[in-house]
Design an enzyme around this catalytic site. Sequence first.
Site, PDB file in Angstrom:
ATOM      1  N   ILE A  32      38.093 123.498  26.356  1.00 40.39           N
ATOM      2  CA  ILE A  32      36.781 124.176  26.262  1.00 40.39           C
ATOM      3  C   ILE A  32      36.568 124.741  27.609  1.00 40.39           C
ATOM      4  O   ILE A  32      36.984 124.163  28.543  1.00 40.39           O
ATOM      5  CB  ILE A  32      35.791 123.324  25.747  1.00 40.39           C
ATOM      6  N   PRO A  33      36.353 126.077  27.619  1.00 45.65           N
ATOM      7  CA  PRO A  33      35.782 126.599  29.146  1.00 45.65           C
ATOM      8  C   PRO A  33      34.563 126.396  29.561  1.00 45.65           C
ATOM      9  O   PRO A  33      33.663 125.984  28.861  1.00 45.65           O
ATOM     10  CB  PRO A  33      36.050 128.056  28.964  1.00 45.65           C
ATOM     11  N   TRP A  34      34.079 126.579  30.758  1.00 46.53           N
ATOM     12  CA  TRP A  34      32.803 126.386  31.492  1.00 46.53           C
ATOM     13  C   TRP A  34      31.613 127.474  30.894  1.00 46.53           C
ATOM     14  O   TRP A  34      30.564 127.001  31.500  1.00 46.53           O
ATOM     15  CB  TRP A  34      32.948 125.897  32.882  1.00 46.53           C
ATOM     16  N   LYS A  66      38.010 118.479  24.703  1.00 47.04           N
ATOM     17  CA  LYS A  66      38.007 118.073  26.099  1.00 47.04           C
ATOM     18  C   LYS A  66      37.170 119.331  26.815  1.00 47.04           C
ATOM     19  O   LYS A  66      37.488 120.683  26.871  1.00 47.04           O
ATOM     20  CB  LYS A  66      39.480 118.181  26.777  1.00 47.04           C
ATOM     21  N   PRO A  67      35.946 118.970  27.041  1.00 47.27           N
ATOM     22  CA  PRO A  67      35.088 120.098  27.757  1.00 47.27           C
ATOM     23  C   PRO A  67      35.858 120.515  29.162  1.00 47.27           C
ATOM     24  O   PRO A  67      36.274 119.752  29.810  1.00 47.27           O
ATOM     25  CB  PRO A  67      33.844 119.486  27.802  1.00 47.27           C
ATOM     26  N   GLU A 120      35.641 120.531  33.061  1.00 43.48           N
ATOM     27  CA  GLU A 120      35.158 119.649  34.156  1.00 43.48           C
ATOM     28  C   GLU A 120      34.072 120.104  34.562  1.00 43.48           C
ATOM     29  O   GLU A 120      33.232 119.217  35.135  1.00 43.48           O
ATOM     30  CB  GLU A 120      36.330 119.197  35.180  1.00 43.48           C
ATOM     31  N   CYS A 129      33.857 136.055  28.568  1.00 40.49           N
ATOM     32  CA  CYS A 129      35.342 136.672  28.356  1.00 40.49           C
ATOM     33  C   CYS A 129      35.148 137.748  27.724  1.00 40.49           C
ATOM     34  O   CYS A 129      35.951 138.833  27.972  1.00 40.49           O
ATOM     35  CB  CYS A 129      36.013 135.888  27.131  1.00 40.49           C
ATOM     36  N   GLN A 141      35.242 130.316  42.776  1.00 40.27           N
ATOM     37  CA  GLN A 141      34.966 131.361  41.650  1.00 40.27           C
ATOM     38  C   GLN A 141      34.198 132.439  42.341  1.00 40.27           C
ATOM     39  O   GLN A 141      34.480 133.703  42.485  1.00 40.27           O
ATOM     40  CB  GLN A 141      34.370 130.976  40.674  1.00 40.27           C
ATOM     41  N   LYS A 146      36.521 134.051  44.802  1.00 45.93           N
ATOM     42  CA  LYS A 146      37.522 134.955  44.041  1.00 45.93           C
ATOM     43  C   LYS A 146      36.743 136.228  43.859  1.00 45.93           C
ATOM     44  O   LYS A 146      37.425 137.336  43.939  1.00 45.93           O
ATOM     45  CB  LYS A 146      37.908 134.173  42.790  1.00 45.93           C
ATOM     46  N   GLU A 205      40.423 140.549  35.725  1.00 47.16           N
ATOM     47  CA  GLU A 205      39.360 139.831  35.171  1.00 47.16           C
ATOM     48  C   GLU A 205      38.546 139.170  36.385  1.00 47.16           C
ATOM     49  O   GLU A 205      39.031 138.271  36.818  1.00 47.16           O
ATOM     50  CB  GLU A 205      39.686 138.845  34.101  1.00 47.16           C
TER      51      GLU A 205
HETATM   52  P1  ADP Z   1      39.390 128.562  34.945  1.00 48.90           P
HETATM   53  O1  ADP Z   1      40.248 128.998  35.747  1.00 48.90           O
HETATM   54  O2  ADP Z   1      38.346 129.574  34.467  1.00 48.90           O
HETATM   55  O3  ADP Z   1      38.511 127.312  35.350  1.00 48.90           O
HETATM   56  P2  ADP Z   1      40.941 127.242  32.968  1.00 48.90           P
HETATM   57  O4  ADP Z   1      41.745 128.069  31.947  1.00 48.90           O
HETATM   58  O5  ADP Z   1      41.784 126.438  34.220  1.00 48.90           O
HETATM   59  O6  ADP Z   1      40.058 128.238  33.497  1.00 48.90           O
HETATM   60  O7  ADP Z   1      40.338 126.058  32.276  1.00 48.90           O
HETATM   61  C1  ADP Z   1      39.900 126.120  31.152  1.00 48.90           C
HETATM   62  C2  ADP Z   1      40.074 124.923  30.417  1.00 48.90           C
HETATM   63  O8  ADP Z   1      41.423 124.294  30.086  1.00 48.90           O
HETATM   64  C3  ADP Z   1      39.394 123.669  30.909  1.00 48.90           C
HETATM   65  O9  ADP Z   1      38.769 122.738  30.370  1.00 48.90           O
HETATM   66  C4  ADP Z   1      40.375 123.022  31.907  1.00 48.90           C
HETATM   67  O10 ADP Z   1      40.156 121.754  32.164  1.00 48.90           O
HETATM   68  C5  ADP Z   1      41.484 123.120  30.911  1.00 48.90           C
HETATM   69  N1  ADP Z   1      42.820 123.056  31.638  1.00 48.90           N
HETATM   70  C6  ADP Z   1      43.209 123.616  32.857  1.00 48.90           C
HETATM   71  N2  ADP Z   1      44.503 123.284  33.220  1.00 48.90           N
HETATM   72  C7  ADP Z   1      45.157 122.802  32.093  1.00 48.90           C
HETATM   73  C8  ADP Z   1      46.227 122.466  31.501  1.00 48.90           C
HETATM   74  N3  ADP Z   1      47.375 122.203  32.249  1.00 48.90           N
HETATM   75  N4  ADP Z   1      46.451 121.809  30.241  1.00 48.90           N
HETATM   76  C9  ADP Z   1      45.353 121.770  29.362  1.00 48.90           C
HETATM   77  N5  ADP Z   1      44.199 122.085  29.714  1.00 48.90           N
HETATM   78  C10 ADP Z   1      43.871 122.820  31.084  1.00 48.90           C
END
Ligand code: ADP
Length: 484
Positions: free
Chosen positions: A154-156, A180-181, A183, A289, A335, A338, A388
């Site tokens: 899940i994304p934030w 898995k939300p 972090e 998104c 972010q 960025k 993006e």
């Molecule tokens: P952002 O860069 O916008 O934070 P991410 O694509 O990195 O977005 O994160 C989206 C989700 O993917 C979050 O829940 C993150 O913890 C999870 N995530 C990041 N890296 C991995 C990985 N290698 N495998 C699985 N999940 C991941």
Amino acid sequence: MTNHKFLEGISLDPYVDGKRLSVSGATHPTFDPATGEVICDVPVSDSSIVNKAVDSSRKALKGAWAKVTPAERSRMLIRIAQEIRLDAERLANVESLDSGKPLREAKGDIETSARYFEYYGGIADKLQGDTIPLGPDFVSFTMHEPIGATAHIIPWNFPLVTTARGLAPALAAGATAVIKPAEQTPLTALMLPYYLERAGVPAGVVNVICGPGSTTGAPLTAHTGISHVTFTGSVATGKAVMLAAASHVSSVTMELGGKSPVVVLADADQDAALEGVLKAIFTNAGQVCSAGSRLVIERSCAEPFLAALVARIKTFTFGRGLDNPDIGPIITHPQLLKIENIVNESIAAGADLIAGGKIAKPEGLGGWFFEPTVLVASDPSTKCVQEEIFGPVLTVQIADNFDHACELADGTEFGLVAGIYTKDVSKALRFSKYISAGQVFINQFFAGGVETPFGGTKNSGFGREKGLEALRAYYSVKTVTARI
Ligand code: ADP
């Protein structure tokens, strides 16, 4: 630690096999992005907890969940929707605090989350196969079987609503799930088990584990017990998740973001188009998104439109999400940097800045804010056209005519959504056929939702969420054929 009455009683521990596991060891902070203060520290689920969660989901699949009839499943899903609605005020406040999004948007998200469970509750007892005519000597039919244990990463930016978007169709199809939300925003996912339990969902059907991608997401997606991964996030992480899923031949749904255009033609209702463009890019401070992050506008109407756009932006307020500002904070400091970098690099490459452009520092708030920003880019290769940004930054591209607008609109590696404002139905439909995108909005932006299939083309990913299409990811079709 932030003191907030809505946080009382929320368990931060992973929810595995119907119980909260108390884990010692690493924690990960979640921040109030408006103040930059830590809300709380959430225990990180390492690979041993990931294994327990996946084992529990697999056990439930053949055990308790398999015994629940489709009609009972349907009722449970509808009950989850009711339980979420009963606690909507608290959920919205927690979501707003954790993600920084304006409270009114968080309230909308919570209602949509409930609506996902309601919508898929309505179909859980109607998923049926076909009979296939093979002539007098055969009987052939298909059965829809749950795909297995599914992982939801899940994304934030839309924490609970993205969880519900994948979880509700998964449960409707009889699959089980490990959630898995992100972090950065784990809190509402950690509240979810309460509603599931009250709705009677058996232990193990849904497990919730928290932690960063490297410690928790990676072992989850690589786990051989997972049969489907539903991922929403960045392109780079999506590719890593696909590789992990490929290692054990699991299917994936990939929702990877976009650089979506909103085309405004000279014949359009300009006031409606302006409202549409503002909503398309400034909802959740552009951290969406499917944000309409590029305005492609016909030259003949561009000047007054841009003047009105900039005038409106100047009235925007900043603040904590809980105070319902026009523009809330950016989720993290990296972010924020960025966003600043892409804006600066685009200006250096020739884009014209006509509004905003800087990090903002609202009085009394130590968090991460960016001014609503408008850049006009004549070179389609400029970063602000192609990348993006995930912030309140609108890129404007001026088109000579309709055909040029179509070409500019289609000129990125993304294809999530696209919008067009025009009174000419043929042009709207010609655009809809021309553009590479998962969905097209005509004379509005973001309409539909739960019922309308959603997903991308090109770098925006593949697979469809929402609507009846989403269910396909969560069942497999078994064909049974008999000679009689
Ligand atoms: P952002 O860069 O916008 O934070 P991410 O694509 O990195 O977005 O994160 C989206 C989700 O993917 C979050 O829940 C993150 O913890 C999870 N995530 C990041 N890296 C991995 C990985 N290698 N495998 C699985 N999940 C991941």
